[in-house]
Write an enzyme that holds these catalytic residues in place. Structure first.
Site, PDB file in Angstrom:
ATOM      1  N   VAL A  84      49.279  52.004  75.918  1.00  0.00           N
ATOM      2  CA  VAL A  84      50.424  51.131  76.196  1.00  0.00           C
ATOM      3  C   VAL A  84      51.653  51.679  75.477  1.00  0.00           C
ATOM      4  O   VAL A  84      51.604  51.949  74.275  1.00  0.00           O
ATOM      5  CB  VAL A  84      50.142  49.691  75.724  1.00  0.00           C
ATOM      6  CG1 VAL A  84      51.346  48.800  75.981  1.00  0.00           C
ATOM      7  CG2 VAL A  84      48.898  49.138  76.403  1.00  0.00           C
ATOM      8  N   GLU A 175      35.246  46.195  49.677  1.00  0.00           N
ATOM      9  CA  GLU A 175      34.017  46.637  50.334  1.00  0.00           C
ATOM     10  C   GLU A 175      33.868  48.151  50.279  1.00  0.00           C
ATOM     11  O   GLU A 175      32.792  48.672  50.003  1.00  0.00           O
ATOM     12  CB  GLU A 175      33.994  46.132  51.784  1.00  0.00           C
ATOM     13  CG  GLU A 175      33.746  44.628  51.844  1.00  0.00           C
ATOM     14  CD  GLU A 175      33.944  44.004  53.213  1.00  0.00           C
ATOM     15  OE1 GLU A 175      33.504  42.869  53.410  1.00  0.00           O
ATOM     16  OE2 GLU A 175      34.549  44.652  54.095  1.00  0.00           O
TER      17      GLU A 175
END
Lengths: 431, 431
Positions: A84, A175
């Site tokens: 896009v 994490e």
């Protein structure tokens, strides 16, 4: 209704096949519309586990599923793999890299990418983690740093190869730091002859005065203790000043480190700017309560591309919020078609969990706080339940059980010792 | 004995961590030697299943295992990730891209790469299949060709996107063609809106007058019938004349095709030429019966890098032969150290199987011929049993069972829509 295609059924174009876009497409299955989902990748990505691909715990196809497969039974949906460029809302048209698409309704769910706060030159030295390609590049750098350390006779330079810096202590940074500590201090280290587990360092560098700003302070403190038990050095109130090939500068300190990962800032897709809606500092579009854009009620924005303020404050950029927003946008289109008034978006916060390592996590679920093993077990269950396909669930479960008992990571594979072309091009530019 | 390192224990350098090199390293575990295994990749690759990664049936880590992990308990072995430039046998030294290694014994097990018979310009248009990177590049091209076909309004050009040509009908070409037929005509086609299963073509192009030259003619004929049942068009006596971006030229015929895969020729690593041994047309070193090089008895050559003629004729370039050769080389080094005479290599041929598709395969096992389901079941069992690690076996088995019943392929993931840097660089060169 006069439709863009000249046909009988209105065309709903959805930009992005992430959590928000996919949910919106599925919710439109029973409606008398033609759905076109556009994504530049061929796969939906289970982003919450992307850090596991980067740290060699899972392989790329474990957390991805072809978008076509996920929608192939939905006869009113088409998938188009395309880039896009921008939206022209006055013409109700999406401009693609190689064509354009007319719409009656548009759902923009293009997500976010990393933002370096104006320091784009850091991108080469401190890659972020948003795509499978990013994850494999970070995995390559981490594993190759160990190989370089094994071959480096100079102890100081070896130390720099074994120092890993994660910038930003939100959920992704936490994490990543925890998984890197397990990878380098437990799994990998015993396979080398010239250094041991204690020779490697993981630093988690954060500008704020605590980690996990979205969680209550006592949970964040518990998370920090768990990280430190894994051997992660947490540096708070330490904004990054600079990063180069040899290391990082943080508030008054120079840290030699050959591997730096960026988990500090995100910005919405630049396509969002073409919608004609006001955007915030991160480039996210301000939306009405029904998730549409003020000037163009036929254009909706969902997920990380939208700045949504609910009754409980700003809606966080997490997968459940994206899914709920996609659902609301689809339902409001259905209400338009049925001649009913639109409904406002109401975010239902079931809680959030950040995993830190083996048996270690922190978070809240339905208002209750969890730490340690119960939090980790909840985290694992929730993520397995929501993984998109059955095969992925079984394979990921096997990998997790195996890693839990053996500390092995099954995906310690560098596809090619050369870097990916993006970073090499950047290196060439940088001389 | 005067050792190269000046230490008490002789140094055995092994070049290549494939089947031959890994087996040699393991067989030296109990000997009073220091083993250094050199590979440019960090992983051992289970090459017989590489075509499954290329056709999206398996993910890359399913068929690879870190070499360090495989040898980490063997205290007399070190692994060095490095690129071998050449050997200087007079100095008993291996020249690496960034250093050198002295040896007392050398085992060269560097395998083979594709050969385009002097047409190196074909490499960009018709990639071969030897590494994980090759497999992911072929997977990307195949999946992206379907995406391009979906977006192509012109029927002729769409047809070219849906035509896949495999050059060479040895085991790799046959397995690739069969898997491609299942992928494009069954698994993928139903996910697209603008074409169906019958719009795609798979051509297997072979210069000889039959497929699978290594098998008896009646088995090859059975294999061809099974391929044709899957929808593969087999073109015999059809040497490739040229390949370009739009298609291929074979004996008097032009076939428009956007995706071409090379499975026709291989050549030994160019490093082999530096050993001072006579080489054959494929660049493989001629070896003595004990697998050493005539001029340098301390240098052994194994696997696809060696041209070995046994009592039953030329030894084929298959995994069992490579493993047996690696074992013989290691044992002959042990015999040297024990003051015993060396033993000649004796190839034990347990048979060979080529898989064609779901429930379809042909081959011989211990002299008996098999076709169809029994051959396929044998093939699957043998390959699962010999996959290197338990985790890989379980995951691959799950994928196979699932694919068998659903025709789904779990790894239909394009990591990045851009081509790999090698091919893009080649494209840029080509203008």
């Amino acid at each position: 209704m006069q439709t863009s295609s000249g046909g009988a059924r209105p065309v709903v174009v959805i930009l992005g096949g992430g959590f928000a876009g996919l949910e919106a497409a599925r919710r439109l299955a029973g409606e008398a519309v033609d759905v076109v989902l556009v994504d530049r990748q061929n796969h939906h990505l289970f982003q919450p586990l992307l850090y596991q691909v980067a740290t060699a715990g899972l392989s790329a196809p474990d957390i991805a599923a072809p978008i076509r497969r996920l929608l192939h039974r939905q006869r009113n949906a088409r998938v188009s793999m395309a880039e896009v460029v921008r939206v022209e809302p006055e013409r109700r048209t999406v401009i693609l890299a190689d064509g354009e698409l007319a719409y009656d309704f548009l759902i923009v769910a293009l997500g976010a990418t990393h933002s370096y706060f104006g320091h784009d030159q850091w991108a080469e030295r401190a890659p972020g983690l948003k795509t499978l390609r990013d994850a494999l590049e970070i995995r390559r750098r981490v594993l190759m740093a160990h190989e370089a350390a094994e071959r480096e006779p100079n102890p100081e330079r070896r130390r720099a190869w074994l120092t890993f810096v994660v910038v930003g202590a939100g959920p992704t940074g936490v994490e990543l730091a925890g998984a890197l500590a397990e990878l380098t201090r437990v799994t990998v280290a015993e396979d080398f002859r010239n250094f041991g587990p204690d020779d490697s360092r993981i630093l988690l560098v954060e500008a704020a005065d605590r980690i996990l700003l979205a969680l209550p302070p006592e949970l964040a403190a518990a998370g920090q203790r768990q990280l430190e038990r894994l051997g992660v050095e947490v540096r708070l109130s330490s904004p990054l000043r600079d990063v180069d090939a040899e290391g990082v500068d943080i508030a008054g300190e120079r840290i030699p480190a050959r591997t730096v990962v960026w988990a500090a800032g995100v910005a919405a897709s630049p396509v969002v700017a073409s919608l004609g809606a006001p955007v915030d500092r991160q480039g996210r579009a301000a939306v009405q309560p029904d998730l549409s854009v003020a000037a163009h009620p036929e254009v909706f924005v969902c997920g990380d591309a939208a700045s949504i303020v609910g009754l409980g404050g700003p809606v966080p950029g997490v997968a459940p919020a994206a899914i709920q927003a996609g659902r609301t946008a689809a339902r409001n289109i259905a209400r338009d078609l049925a001649g009913q008034p639109r409904a406002p978006f109401e975010y239902v916060d079931r809680g959030s969990l950040a995993t830190i390592g083996r048996s270690a996590a922190v978070g809240t679920v339905f208002g209750r706080q969890f730490t340690g093993f119960p939090a980790w077990f909840l985290w694992m269950t929730v993520h397995l339940m929501t993984l998109v396909s059955f095969r992925n669930r079984v394979v990921v479960l096997i990998d997790w059980i195996r890693a839990y008992f053996t500390y092995r990571r099954s995906a310690r594979i560098v596809i090619s010792a050369e870097g990916d072309s993006r970073s090499r091009r950047a290196t060439e530019r940088a001389g």
